[in-house]
Design a protein around this motif. Structure first.
Motif, PDB file in Angstrom:
ATOM      1  N   THR A 263      28.274  33.353  36.679  1.00  0.00           N
ATOM      2  CA  THR A 263      28.991  33.259  37.960  1.00  0.00           C
ATOM      3  C   THR A 263      30.465  32.980  37.728  1.00  0.00           C
ATOM      4  O   THR A 263      31.342  33.585  38.380  1.00  0.00           O
ATOM      5  CB  THR A 263      28.377  32.154  38.832  1.00  0.00           C
ATOM      6  OG1 THR A 263      26.997  32.439  39.056  1.00  0.00           O
ATOM      7  CG2 THR A 263      29.098  32.056  40.161  1.00  0.00           C
ATOM      8  N   ASP A 264      30.764  32.070  36.806  1.00  0.00           N
ATOM      9  CA  ASP A 264      32.163  31.766  36.491  1.00  0.00           C
ATOM     10  C   ASP A 264      32.891  32.995  35.948  1.00  0.00           C
ATOM     11  O   ASP A 264      34.046  33.243  36.297  1.00  0.00           O
ATOM     12  CB  ASP A 264      32.245  30.620  35.476  1.00  0.00           C
ATOM     13  CG  ASP A 264      31.915  29.273  36.108  1.00  0.00           C
ATOM     14  OD1 ASP A 264      31.939  29.199  37.356  1.00  0.00           O
ATOM     15  OD2 ASP A 264      31.636  28.314  35.364  1.00  0.00           O
ATOM     16  N   GLU A 265      32.218  33.742  35.106  1.00  0.00           N
ATOM     17  CA  GLU A 265      32.851  34.940  34.552  1.00  0.00           C
ATOM     18  C   GLU A 265      33.147  35.958  35.643  1.00  0.00           C
ATOM     19  O   GLU A 265      34.193  36.610  35.634  1.00  0.00           O
ATOM     20  CB  GLU A 265      31.941  35.557  33.482  1.00  0.00           C
ATOM     21  CG  GLU A 265      31.894  34.765  32.179  1.00  0.00           C
ATOM     22  CD  GLU A 265      31.008  35.432  31.138  1.00  0.00           C
ATOM     23  OE1 GLU A 265      30.520  36.554  31.430  1.00  0.00           O
ATOM     24  OE2 GLU A 265      30.818  34.852  30.071  1.00  0.00           O
ATOM     25  N   TYR A 266      32.238  36.078  36.590  1.00  0.00           N
ATOM     26  CA  TYR A 266      32.467  37.027  37.672  1.00  0.00           C
ATOM     27  C   TYR A 266      33.627  36.551  38.568  1.00  0.00           C
ATOM     28  O   TYR A 266      34.452  37.350  39.014  1.00  0.00           O
ATOM     29  CB  TYR A 266      31.204  37.208  38.508  1.00  0.00           C
ATOM     30  CG  TYR A 266      31.349  38.273  39.564  1.00  0.00           C
ATOM     31  CD1 TYR A 266      31.325  39.626  39.237  1.00  0.00           C
ATOM     32  CD2 TYR A 266      31.535  37.919  40.902  1.00  0.00           C
ATOM     33  CE1 TYR A 266      31.471  40.608  40.202  1.00  0.00           C
ATOM     34  CE2 TYR A 266      31.690  38.891  41.887  1.00  0.00           C
ATOM     35  CZ  TYR A 266      31.653  40.234  41.523  1.00  0.00           C
ATOM     36  OH  TYR A 266      31.810  41.195  42.488  1.00  0.00           O
ATOM     37  N   LYS A 267      33.673  35.248  38.805  1.00  0.00           N
ATOM     38  CA  LYS A 267      34.782  34.710  39.599  1.00  0.00           C
ATOM     39  C   LYS A 267      36.114  34.961  38.906  1.00  0.00           C
ATOM     40  O   LYS A 267      37.106  35.341  39.552  1.00  0.00           O
ATOM     41  CB  LYS A 267      34.589  33.203  39.822  1.00  0.00           C
ATOM     42  CG  LYS A 267      33.471  32.852  40.792  1.00  0.00           C
ATOM     43  CD  LYS A 267      33.372  31.347  40.967  1.00  0.00           C
ATOM     44  CE  LYS A 267      32.317  30.987  41.997  1.00  0.00           C
ATOM     45  NZ  LYS A 267      32.207  29.510  42.184  1.00  0.00           N
ATOM     46  N   VAL A 268      36.147  34.765  37.593  1.00  0.00           N
ATOM     47  CA  VAL A 268      37.372  35.014  36.831  1.00  0.00           C
ATOM     48  C   VAL A 268      37.754  36.493  36.919  1.00  0.00           C
ATOM     49  O   VAL A 268      38.932  36.841  37.075  1.00  0.00           O
ATOM     50  CB  VAL A 268      37.194  34.571  35.362  1.00  0.00           C
ATOM     51  CG1 VAL A 268      38.364  35.044  34.510  1.00  0.00           C
ATOM     52  CG2 VAL A 268      37.050  33.053  35.283  1.00  0.00           C
ATOM     53  N   MET A 269      36.749  37.362  36.837  1.00  0.00           N
ATOM     54  CA  MET A 269      37.012  38.798  36.938  1.00  0.00           C
ATOM     55  C   MET A 269      37.617  39.161  38.299  1.00  0.00           C
ATOM     56  O   MET A 269      38.591  39.916  38.398  1.00  0.00           O
ATOM     57  CB  MET A 269      35.726  39.577  36.703  1.00  0.00           C
ATOM     58  CG  MET A 269      35.822  41.074  37.025  1.00  0.00           C
ATOM     59  SD  MET A 269      37.038  41.961  36.020  1.00  0.00           S
ATOM     60  CE  MET A 269      36.101  42.085  34.488  1.00  0.00           C
ATOM     61  N   VAL A 270      37.042  38.598  39.370  1.00  0.00           N
ATOM     62  CA  VAL A 270      37.563  38.887  40.718  1.00  0.00           C
ATOM     63  C   VAL A 270      38.991  38.377  40.857  1.00  0.00           C
ATOM     64  O   VAL A 270      39.879  39.091  41.344  1.00  0.00           O
ATOM     65  CB  VAL A 270      36.655  38.254  41.790  1.00  0.00           C
ATOM     66  CG1 VAL A 270      37.292  38.403  43.168  1.00  0.00           C
ATOM     67  CG2 VAL A 270      35.274  38.876  41.771  1.00  0.00           C
ATOM     68  N   ALA A 271      39.230  37.129  40.422  1.00  0.00           N
ATOM     69  CA  ALA A 271      40.569  36.555  40.535  1.00  0.00           C
ATOM     70  C   ALA A 271      41.583  37.367  39.730  1.00  0.00           C
ATOM     71  O   ALA A 271      42.699  37.637  40.193  1.00  0.00           O
ATOM     72  CB  ALA A 271      40.555  35.097  40.075  1.00  0.00           C
ATOM     73  N   ALA A 272      41.198  37.762  38.514  1.00  0.00           N
ATOM     74  CA  ALA A 272      42.105  38.534  37.658  1.00  0.00           C
ATOM     75  C   ALA A 272      42.385  39.912  38.255  1.00  0.00           C
ATOM     76  O   ALA A 272      43.528  40.394  38.242  1.00  0.00           O
ATOM     77  CB  ALA A 272      41.508  38.666  36.262  1.00  0.00           C
TER      78      ALA A 272
END
Length: 791
Positions: free
Chosen positions: A198-207
């Protein structure tokens, strides 16, 4: 004392004389200049219509550049232009060679270290707003500063995480991140943990959102459309950032209380979050709450001390750093994580992570939100940069700022950072600690780099509630903007309304939709102001060449039979009907109604005259048959178009005085108005729709023998009317005059005018004896120059 407007015709005894011995009015006539005498001036010139002025003063032929000319200029190439472009794209090439090492280096070092420490803490704190692990905030605090060092034009702003942008990015991350149950179902067969994926996906969206907003800013800079920021007024920005600060405050409550609050991104989400917080309030972690409140109080108090004693303190007290060190030590020493179950920063990975490619699917879903982020980020940064550029007197380039911020966000997003602009508090630290150039900025980036590479692990025991408290500590300036309401209410009600509505829209609809609605509302207020302008009737004040609203002054002169009407706004399709109604209210009658009444009466008179029932005498009409009848309804229904035509009495053996009594008690409204002056000095443009309406209005007045004059119009305004075939046999281009006074004097000459609307006491005090000259002068016969112009 006031002015006389008649140019003298020769030497007269007693006239003031110039230094050369000539009568003063002779000097004025010969030099065509304004000659000051004590506290007054005398002007001698003809009465000018626009045509007369154009004949006497020929305009120069100027070549106006076309779009192709501008395009050729952009595409042309030369050594000088290439150098200019290179220096504009890389401003560092201009200021770095002129850097004064002895005078500025020490100040930049102190400023860079102070700003870097603040940037580290703000990067960690604002990462919570993006709902990504705190360590990613350090990347957002590092990459933008490095890029801006080479490309930025401001010497004092500190680029990096900004709470409003972090909140906007966080809202998108929450919206696109699957719910916990969905995420658990998707990875039930995967070896990865739920939290990490989930954290990785959040980072992907933010980036991805950051890269897209950077691309938008870069394109805007390349296309030179930085002027778009003018559509975001100061009131709108203030109301929006205040609402964003409230959003930040609410979003940090879950970290201060350590509650599990479901994510909401739809309208009214802030109220849903508050409802979730208050329904779980009994689950509050007391250790987190007490720690965050203590930190918050101390930070606020010390910031007040810094503000109050900023002139005496060599550098502001770095209270965020001090409290972070203390809180980290206490949390580690007393093992808060295990004893009190507090939430801590956790693992801080050393070094940089490999860059990632943005997700094109997320591009498609977030294009609108990314545009809002790009605009808000640029507006905030440019506003702060403008303040410092004015204070220290150096230029900044809005389009180059867009390019710098765009590339900063592209690099930051590529390395898993999130969108940034400039935090007001961080830029204030950089400037107040003596920062002279972006050398301080690059040194602050080095401090962040050291934390990323070597010291990050020291912050692992730090409570997230402390970071939340530090984030709230930086909101004081934005929350204090509530005081703007009172100031704006006193100065401008419209701006105050824009502030309030922007705040409400951003609170209720969320930051993305709220910004769009606020811009639309702001533009609507501009339309409203022009759609309903404050039109006024003017009269002469002080018996001079000055004309003001006749409601505002007591000593007013309004020529008999003359109305002067002023419209202080452009005339276009949305306000032409309002303009017409206001004009009718000002003159006191509807010219079209009078025209129809006169044509109806004329039709009856013709019938009587043809039947021999009507005779004209010097004293009026004599009708020999009172039994003549005609149907008004028939005329209204069947001949309405004929009634709107110009009055033609050429076939009658007599002239009709429409203000005299007509035969058979024919009722036609009487009007004493013979001249109408329209002051269009504030009318900047007409569109085609309003042009047609204006011409109809002018024709209606002209057809009832009211002369219409338009004054104060720009030459381009008249040329546009001519291009659109506005003029004909009725509405002629001779109706334009340079000033109101020119038109008034012209009316005096053409009408042999000698009327006024003074009250009885004023009439008794004044003895009017006028001479109207062919060159436009107006003088009291009994006075000599310099005198008052008494009407």
């Amino acid at each position: 004392m006031h002015q006389a407007f008649e140019p003298a015709k020769g030497k007269k005894k007693g006239l003031p004389r110039s230094s050369k011995g000539l009568p003063l009015n002779e000097v004025i006539r010969e030099s065509k200049m304004i000659e000051p005498i004590r506290n007054q001036y005398i002007v001698a010139r003809p009465v000018y219509s626009a045509n007369a002025f154009g004949k006497e003063h020929k305009k120069k032929q100027r070549h106006h550049k076309t779009f192709l000319d501008h395009l050729k200029g952009c595409c042309s190439c030369s050594t000088q232009k290439a150098k200019k472009i290179a220096l504009s794209l890389f401003p560092i090439a201009s200021w770095l060679p002129a850097y004064q090492i002895k005078e500025w280096l020490l100040s930049d070092i102190v400023s860079g270290i102070s700003t870097g420490l603040v940037a580290v803490l703000q990067g960690l704190a604002f990462a919570l707003l993006v709902t990504v692990p705190p360590s990613y905030g350090l990347y957002a605090a590092f990459f933008p500063v490095v890029v801006y060092f080479f490309l930025g034009t401001s010497k004092h702003i500190s680029v990096g995480p900004f709470p409003v942008l972090s909140m906007m990015v966080g809202a998108i991350v929450v919206k696109l991140t699957p719910s916990e149950s969905t995420a658990a179902l998707e990875i039930s067969n995967s070896s990865m943990s739920n939290d990490s994926s989930t954290d990785e996906y959040k980072v992907m969206v933010a980036a991805t959102v950051t890269v897209l907003s950077g691309i938008i800013q870069l394109l805007m800079g390349v296309l030179r459309v930085g002027f778009l920021v003018i559509y975001l007024s100061e009131s709108l920005i203030s109301g929006f950032t205040t609402a964003a600060a409230v959003h930040v405050l609410v979003s940090q409550l879950k970290f201060m209380l350590q509650l599990t609050v479901p994510a909401h991104t739809d309208p009214f989400s802030i109220f849903k979050v508050l409802n979730s917080v208050f329904t779980q309030i009994e689950k509050t972690n007391i250790a987190d709450l007490v720690t965050s409140l203590i930190i918050l109080v101390i930070v606020f108090v010390v910031k007040e001390i810094n503000q109050h004693y900023k002139a005496k303190l060599p550098v502001p007290i770095p209270i965020e750093l001090i409290m972070t060190v203390i809180a980290t030590g206490v949390s580690y020493g007393f093992d808060f994580e295990n004893r009190f179950k507090v939430a801590v920063v956790g693992e801080m990975k050393r070094g940089f992570q490999s860059p990632i490619a943005p997700d094109t699917q997320i591009f498609q879903e977030t294009i609108g939100d990314s545009f809002s982020i790009a605009i808000v980020g640029f507006v905030v940064a440019f506003s702060v940069a403008s303040v410092y550029s004015l204070k220290y007197d150096y230029p900044i380039d809005g389009n180059q700022e867009l390019i710098a911020l765009g590339l900063s966000n592209i690099f930051s997003g590529s390395f898993k950072g999130f969108a940034g602009s400039t935090a007001l508090s961080r830029s204030g630290v950089q400037e107040s600690t003596g920062g002279k150039t972006q050398i301080a900025g690059i040194l602050s980036a080095i401090i962040v780099l050291i934390v990323i590479l070597a010291l990050g692990f020291l912050l692992e025991p730090l409570q997230k509630s402390v970071l939340a408290a530090l984030a709230l500590g930086n909101l004081k300036g934005m929350l204090m903007q509530f005081t703007e309401i009172r100031r704006l209410w006193r100065k401008d009600k419209y701006d105050c309304l824009i502030w309030i509505m922007t705040f409400i829209f951003a609170i209720v609809l969320g930051l993305g939709l709220g910004l769009a609605a606020s811009v639309a509302f702001q533009l609507l207020t501009i339309v409203f102001r022009t759609q309903f302008p404050k039109c006024s009737t003017l009269a002469n004040v002080g018996r001079s060449n000055i004309y003001k609203n006749k409601k505002d002054y007591s000593d007013m002169y309004e020529p008999e039979g003359v109305k002067i009407f002023r419209c202080p706004a452009p005339i276009y399709f949305a306000n032409i009907h309002f303009f017409k109604q206001k004009l009718i209210d000002a003159v006191g009658f509807n010219p079209l109604r009078i025209l129809r009444k006169r044509n109806k009466a004329l039709k009856k008179i013709r019938k009587l005259q043809k039947k021999g029932l009507l005779q004209a005498t010097p004293k009026g009409f004599i009708c020999t048959n009172d039994g003549f009848k005609d149907s008004d309804d028939e005329l209204d229904n069947n001949e309405i178009e004929e009634l709107d035509q110009p009055i033609n009495t050429s076939d009658l053996p007599f002239q009709i005085d429409w203000n005299a009594d007509l035969p058979l008690n024919m009722v036609v409204p009487k009007t004493s108005l013979h001249s109408l002056i329209l002051d269009f000095s504030a009318v900047s443009f007409l569109d085609i729709s309003s042009m047609r309406g204006l011409k109809t209005i002018l024709q209606d007045f002209i057809r009832i023998n009211v002369d219409v004059y338009i004054v104060g119009s720009d030459d381009d305004f008249i040329e546009k009317l001519a291009q659109c075939d506005f003029f004909d046999d009725e509405v002629k281009d001779s109706i334009f005059f340079l000033t109101i006074h020119d038109a008034v004097l012209h009316i005096w000459m053409t009408k042999d005018y000698n009327g006024s609307k003074f009250n009885a006491s004023q009439e008794k005090e004044m003895k009017f004896d006028f001479t109207i000259n062919t060159n436009g002068g107006l003088r009291n016969r009994e006075c000599q120059v310099p005198v008052e112009t008494k009407f």
